[in-house]
Motif scaffolding. Structure first.
Motif, PDB file in Angstrom:
ATOM      1  N   LEU A  22     -10.865  -4.837 -13.421  1.00 26.83           N
ATOM      2  CA  LEU A  22     -11.654  -3.967 -12.549  1.00 26.83           C
ATOM      3  C   LEU A  22     -10.877  -3.647 -11.272  1.00 26.83           C
ATOM      4  N   PHE A  23     -10.278  -4.676 -10.709  1.00 23.51           N
ATOM      5  CA  PHE A  23      -9.473  -4.533  -9.489  1.00 23.51           C
ATOM      6  C   PHE A  23      -8.325  -3.551  -9.727  1.00 23.51           C
ATOM      7  N   PRO A  32       0.824  -1.210   0.000  1.00 21.82           N
ATOM      8  CA  PRO A  32       0.000   0.000   0.000  1.00 21.82           C
ATOM      9  C   PRO A  32       0.862   1.265   0.000  1.00 21.82           C
ATOM     10  N   LEU A  33       0.345   2.277  -0.699  1.00 23.97           N
ATOM     11  CA  LEU A  33       1.059   3.545  -0.725  1.00 23.97           C
ATOM     12  C   LEU A  33       0.881   4.231   0.623  1.00 23.97           C
ATOM     13  N   ALA A  39      -5.288   9.623  -8.324  1.00 25.81           N
ATOM     14  CA  ALA A  39      -5.902  10.603  -7.416  1.00 25.81           C
ATOM     15  C   ALA A  39      -4.880  11.072  -6.383  1.00 25.81           C
ATOM     16  N   LEU A  54      -6.734   4.201 -10.628  1.00 23.16           N
ATOM     17  CA  LEU A  54      -7.415   5.498 -10.486  1.00 23.16           C
ATOM     18  C   LEU A  54      -7.097   6.111  -9.125  1.00 23.16           C
ATOM     19  N   LYS A  55      -7.050   5.283  -8.111  1.00 25.88           N
ATOM     20  CA  LYS A  55      -6.713   5.760  -6.767  1.00 25.88           C
ATOM     21  C   LYS A  55      -5.300   6.343  -6.768  1.00 25.88           C
ATOM     22  N   ARG A  75      -9.445   0.244 -10.415  1.00 25.19           N
ATOM     23  CA  ARG A  75      -9.719   1.048  -9.212  1.00 25.19           C
ATOM     24  C   ARG A  75      -8.407   1.471  -8.554  1.00 25.19           C
ATOM     25  N   GLY A  76      -7.451   0.520  -8.504  1.00 25.08           N
ATOM     26  CA  GLY A  76      -6.151   0.820  -7.912  1.00 25.08           C
ATOM     27  C   GLY A  76      -5.415   1.902  -8.686  1.00 25.08           C
TER      28      GLY A  76
END
Ligand SMILES: [Zn+2]
Lengths: 188, 185
Positions: B164-165, B98-99, B175, B171-172, B168-169
């Motif tokens: 899909l998984f 995780p970031l 962001a 795009l996050k 989302r990752g």
């Protein structure tokens, strides 16, 4: 719970309802793990943003533009379907070619007789046509002196094909209601 | 509505009914209004030409959507050929550790709930690799099922889920990089 499992469950929660055990274990982990909690908040925010993306509309004349681009329908003629007319056009090419070849002698005779008729014309209406036709024919004869002599063995087949193309064009135009012909096949 | 003979008035009303969803999807996949408008038009023209192949038992919207998605993906890939680095960077490390995201879990004025955040994230969808913008749009915006997405993209369901998984990752990740650390606090 490991962070890796927690992150997988956070992702899966957007696609399915987690079991009560999974949900409880995830909640417990999020209470203690700052990173996974932040991940969950941000990912939820991102997914909500995607879900709430507003419906966008194209330009107001979008439908007109699409309608303009649709292929011209094959309308048929006098109730005859367009496909039948296409077959008829193909048949007309063959028949017209054959007839022109069959009556080539008569066609040559007719073409020779036209200028005679034009110069002889004596009734009240034809003199005007005779004069016009005579002058065109005269000009043609004058120009013809500069051209090599026409070989009828070559001219007849060429004439046959030209007449056949003309006949086929008329049939196709009739099939398409005299709109521009677009032989655009239906493709996926 | 008789579509079997390519009835134009009937097709015009179908365009009116579906143009919003098709254009919205196109906009999220290709990224700009001009290309999206062109792609959406192409999709309707193709659908009209292929009407004879449309099975009457199928749902017209799904069938049209499939044609449109193929047009948009082709267009998006063409227009992003020279920016493959976006593809590469967005695909990197999506599944890795995780970031370090600033924790704003208890902040009552959470950035992620503000309209500014939503606007920017919505505009970022189009900068993802086309296959990711496609699955995000289909699943979260248009509520398509895995089966419908699999059929539309001609991909196995497992691949669709993986996209899909990762989408989302990715795009996050975009962001996070789009906002200053203090903005996320
Ligand atoms: Zn954790």
């Amino acid at each position: 719970m490991e962070c890796h499992t927690s992150l997988t469950l956070i992702q899966e929660s957007f696609e399915r309802i987690l079991s009560s055990i999974e949900q409880r274990e995830l909640d417990d982990h999020l209470l203690t793990c700052k990173n996974c909690r932040a991940e969950a908040v941000l990912l939820t925010g991102v997914v909500n943003a995607v879900k709430e993306t507003p419906l966008e509309m194209p330009s107001h004349d979008f439908t007109l533009h699409v309608m303009d681009r649709l292929p011209v329908p094959v309308s048929g003629f006098l109730g005859i379907p367009g496909d039948v007319m296409r077959v008829a056009a193909a048949a007309a090419i063959v028949v017209a070619t054959f007839l022109t070849w069959l009556y080539q002698d008569s066609l040559i005779q007719i073409s020779k007789r036209i200028p005679e008729t034009a110069s002889i014309g004596t009734d009240s209406v034809s003199p005007y046509f005779a004069q016009i036709f005579g002058s065109i024919y005269g000009s043609w004869q004058y120009m013809a002196t500069f051209l090599p002599p026409i070989d009828m063995d070559v001219a007849i087949p060429v004439l046959s094909v030209l007449i056949a193309i003309g006949v086929a064009q008329v049939v196709l135009r009739m099939a398409h209601g005299f709109e521009p012909v677009e032989l655009d096949e239906v493709t996926s | 509505m008789d579509l079997s003979e390519g009835s134009r008035p009937a097709f015009a009303s179908l365009i009116e009914r579906h143009k919003g969803s098709i254009f919205s999807m196109a906009l999220r996949v290709v990224g700009n209004r001009e290309d999206a408008e062109e792609a959406a038009q192409d999709a309707f023209v193709r659908a009209f030409r292929a009407l004879s192949k449309f099975r009457r038992d199928a749902k017209f919207g799904t069938w049209l959507y499939r044609i449109a998605m193929n047009v948009c993906l082709t267009k998006a890939r063409q227009s992003r050929l020279d920016v493959t680095s976006i593809d590469a960077s967005a695909e990197d490390d999506v599944d890795s550790a995780p970031l370090q995201i600033p924790d704003h879990g208890d902040n009552p004025d959470r950035l992620v709930e503000r309209s500014e955040f939503k606007d920017r994230v919505q505009n970022m969808i189009a900068s993802l690799p086309p296959k990711y913008s496609a699955v995000l749009t289909m699943y979260h915006m248009q509520d398509l099922s895995y089966e419908e997405m699999s059929e539309t993209l001609d991909l196995p369901i497992g691949t669709v889920k993986a996209h899909l998984f990762r989408a989302r990752g990715a795009l996050k990740k975009l962001a996070i990089t789009a906002f200053e650390p203090q903005e996320l606090r």
